[in-house]
Design a protein around this motif. Sequence first.
Motif, PDB file in Angstrom:
ATOM      1  N   SER A   1     -11.238  -2.165   1.142  1.00  0.00           N
ATOM      2  CA  SER A   1     -10.408  -1.336   0.259  1.00  0.00           C
ATOM      3  C   SER A   1      -8.930  -1.489   0.587  1.00  0.00           C
ATOM      4  CB  SER A   1     -10.822   0.129   0.374  1.00  0.00           C
ATOM      5  OG  SER A   1     -10.706   0.581   1.720  1.00  0.00           O
ATOM      6  N   SER A   2      -8.621  -1.772   1.856  1.00  0.00           N
ATOM      7  CA  SER A   2      -7.221  -1.976   2.236  1.00  0.00           C
ATOM      8  C   SER A   2      -6.638  -3.204   1.548  1.00  0.00           C
ATOM      9  CB  SER A   2      -7.114  -2.123   3.755  1.00  0.00           C
ATOM     10  OG  SER A   2      -7.898  -3.220   4.214  1.00  0.00           O
ATOM     11  N   TYR A   3      -7.470  -4.215   1.349  1.00  0.00           N
ATOM     12  CA  TYR A   3      -7.027  -5.438   0.666  1.00  0.00           C
ATOM     13  C   TYR A   3      -6.740  -5.142  -0.805  1.00  0.00           C
ATOM     14  CZ  TYR A   3      -7.182 -10.466  -0.614  1.00  0.00           C
ATOM     15  OH  TYR A   3      -6.894 -11.730  -1.064  1.00  0.00           O
ATOM     16  N   GLU A   4      -7.607  -4.364  -1.439  1.00  0.00           N
ATOM     17  CA  GLU A   4      -7.379  -3.994  -2.835  1.00  0.00           C
ATOM     18  C   GLU A   4      -6.099  -3.173  -2.979  1.00  0.00           C
ATOM     19  OE1 GLU A   4     -10.908  -3.111  -5.430  1.00  0.00           O
ATOM     20  OE2 GLU A   4     -11.869  -2.765  -3.483  1.00  0.00           O
TER      21      GLU A   4
ATOM     22  N   ALA B   1      -0.577  -2.693  -4.868  1.00  0.00           N
ATOM     23  CA  ALA B   1       0.824  -2.299  -4.688  1.00  0.00           C
ATOM     24  C   ALA B   1       1.756  -3.473  -4.975  1.00  0.00           C
ATOM     25  CB  ALA B   1       1.040  -1.782  -3.267  1.00  0.00           C
ATOM     26  N   ALA B   2       1.348  -4.673  -4.560  1.00  0.00           N
ATOM     27  CA  ALA B   2       2.174  -5.866  -4.806  1.00  0.00           C
ATOM     28  C   ALA B   2       2.279  -6.150  -6.308  1.00  0.00           C
ATOM     29  CB  ALA B   2       1.581  -7.063  -4.075  1.00  0.00           C
TER      30      ALA B   2
ATOM     31  N   ARG C   1       7.730  -4.484 -11.778  1.00  0.00           N
ATOM     32  CA  ARG C   1       9.097  -3.960 -11.831  1.00  0.00           C
ATOM     33  C   ARG C   1      10.106  -5.094 -11.877  1.00  0.00           C
ATOM     34  NH1 ARG C   1       6.779   0.007  -8.277  1.00  0.00           N
ATOM     35  NH2 ARG C   1       7.539  -1.059  -6.410  1.00  0.00           N
ATOM     36  N   ARG C   2       9.821  -6.207 -11.206  1.00  0.00           N
ATOM     37  CA  ARG C   2      10.719  -7.368 -11.262  1.00  0.00           C
ATOM     38  C   ARG C   2      10.700  -7.991 -12.660  1.00  0.00           C
ATOM     39  NH1 ARG C   2      10.139 -11.070  -5.910  1.00  0.00           N
ATOM     40  NH2 ARG C   2      12.149 -11.818  -6.699  1.00  0.00           N
ATOM     41  N   VAL C   3       9.543  -7.986 -13.301  1.00  0.00           N
ATOM     42  CA  VAL C   3       9.461  -8.481 -14.677  1.00  0.00           C
ATOM     43  C   VAL C   3      10.285  -7.594 -15.597  1.00  0.00           C
ATOM     44  CG1 VAL C   3       7.921  -8.934 -16.631  1.00  0.00           C
ATOM     45  CG2 VAL C   3       7.203  -9.543 -14.303  1.00  0.00           C
ATOM     46  N   ASP C   4      10.145  -6.283 -15.440  1.00  0.00           N
ATOM     47  CA  ASP C   4      10.936  -5.351 -16.251  1.00  0.00           C
ATOM     48  C   ASP C   4      12.429  -5.628 -16.093  1.00  0.00           C
ATOM     49  OD1 ASP C   4       8.690  -4.026 -17.202  1.00  0.00           O
ATOM     50  OD2 ASP C   4       8.747  -2.481 -15.642  1.00  0.00           O
TER      51      ASP C   4
END
Length: 629
Positions: free
Chosen positions: A369-372, A377-378, A384-387
């Motif tokens: 679950s930590s990987y998901e 989050a990434a 946000r960078r696309v926006d």
Amino acid sequence: MTTRRLTTAQALVTFLTRQYTERDGRRRRLIAATWGIFGHGNVAGIGQALLESGTGPRAAMPYHQGRNEQAMVHAAVGYARQSRRLSAHAVTTSIGPGATNLVTGAALATVNRLPVLLLPGDVFATRPADPVLQQLEVPYAGDMSVNDTLRPVSRYFDRVTRPEALMPTALQAMRVLADPAETGAVTLALPQDVQAEAYDWPEDFFAERVWQVGRARPDRHALAGAVHALSTARRPLVVAGGGVHHSEAEDALRAFAEATGVPVASTQAGKGSLPYDHPCDVGGIGHTGTATADDLARTADLVIGVGTRWSDFTTASSTLFQNPGVRFLNVNVTSFDAHKMAGTSLVADARAALGELTAALGDGFRVPSSYESEYGAARERWERRVDAAYEADGPNARPTQSQVLGALDSLVTGDDIVINAAGSLPGDLHKLWRTRSADQYHVEYGYSCMGYEIPAAIGVAMAAPGRPVWALVGDGTYLMNPTEIVTAVQENVPIKLVIIQNHGYASIGGLSESVGAERFGTAYRHRAEDGTYTGAPLPVDLAANAAALGLRVIRARTVGDLGEALAEARWSDVPTGVYVETETADTVSGPPPAQAWWDVPVAATATRPSAVKAREEYERQIAARRRYL
């Protein structure tokens, strides 16, 4: 035995009208239409045979008129890709330059594993005069012609020097076109005298044939190995390639990702395998990929390639996958591709293999679950960078290239199809475009062929009637091959063309600067007093040029104009173009920079400081290259 007396060309056209593919119970014409430009090498043969087959919408073999031989192949390839390789077009040309103009299109088709049937005319088989017009004289080989240039870029090649020789070679040609593991350009060179020669053909040659496109299932031992590899992985990553789309495996991939939590990155050909807003989609991978996908790739312990041929852009020239213990699992219908990267191979249809792999895993595997949470989050950070890249300074500002994409992104739905192939746009699209449907994203990046977009859009529109089809081109690509605008106008294929004017080869200009070549020879400008191309921009009006070819053109000068123009073009029922000059004349601005390297060798010795500095950076990057053995 019942026979029918026809010319070789008439027999070939009749034969082609009776060929079908069938997959999952759905039957389609294998050769749905023929493109042609006629000269003395095919006008009395294939040309006459097409006329005999009928004209208009009820013709047994529909005919489409092209303006450039290479462009006709591009249109055929666009059609084949949109048709999931289950239906294709033929292309006929005269001998000489008409035939050699096919080479680039044939290379594109074969590199991308897409079917197209090429029917170039050839010099006389009977040699009534030697040489004849357009004959290449080769002192050491009397049986060679210019068509032999098509051999290395064709998956199958034959020269039909006798009418009866057509029968076995036509069947072989269909076999290759219909085989997902073998397909590409198929060339039947047709001497002009043989085309017009009559022969008594067995009626059985014209019987309907259905070429079954099966779904090869994985070997059970290989499947067990794949299950074991996944069950021991902690940070697996799927790399979805074009084979996902060709196999119609999108739902199977979604089911696998949702059952296991494995994130899915995509190559240029595979983008859209999951919609952009699916929780497991982490975007494009490689040199033109997202930070999310590339960061995951660097630490992945198992990389599952599905329908990818592992190009250097995808692997960042073998520098991307840096986990010391990384392993590869390749699902591919082609053994040649399945065994790349020294991976465990599942030589099988992508949909069949993913379905069996998901079933074999059952409830016994899911990523931590930590990987998901990590890649979730990434994903949000990247969005946000696309926006930010899409956001404009206001309605009166001149847009950047990424803002052009943002304006289009805000307008389209899953019905729209976006086509591109070369320049800086493929990188921007791979990083930024929010793909909403499985077949919305059509970027030809196997051959990255300038001039592909406009004719390909026509082929795609023919395969997907009623859907908005956008061809995105820069000024460099537009000037390479605008001729099929005339075809779109003639056939009233309502493609939407977006012409982005940035005064040069912007992509190569940026690459040139990065390797110390200082943008040499990449700007569309007058010469300055020192002889360099650094003067004023050229007074070329591409909008006027497109309008002169019959396209309805809307000029957009600002962000506000652009939004209105794109909306108007989308609803237009005639071929329509939007012309926009982007804010920066010499650089591409807006999108995030490359998130992974690409190997373009830099001069080992140089006197100019820019090249010396670039070589230092190159040597630093190549130290990270790996051979996956």
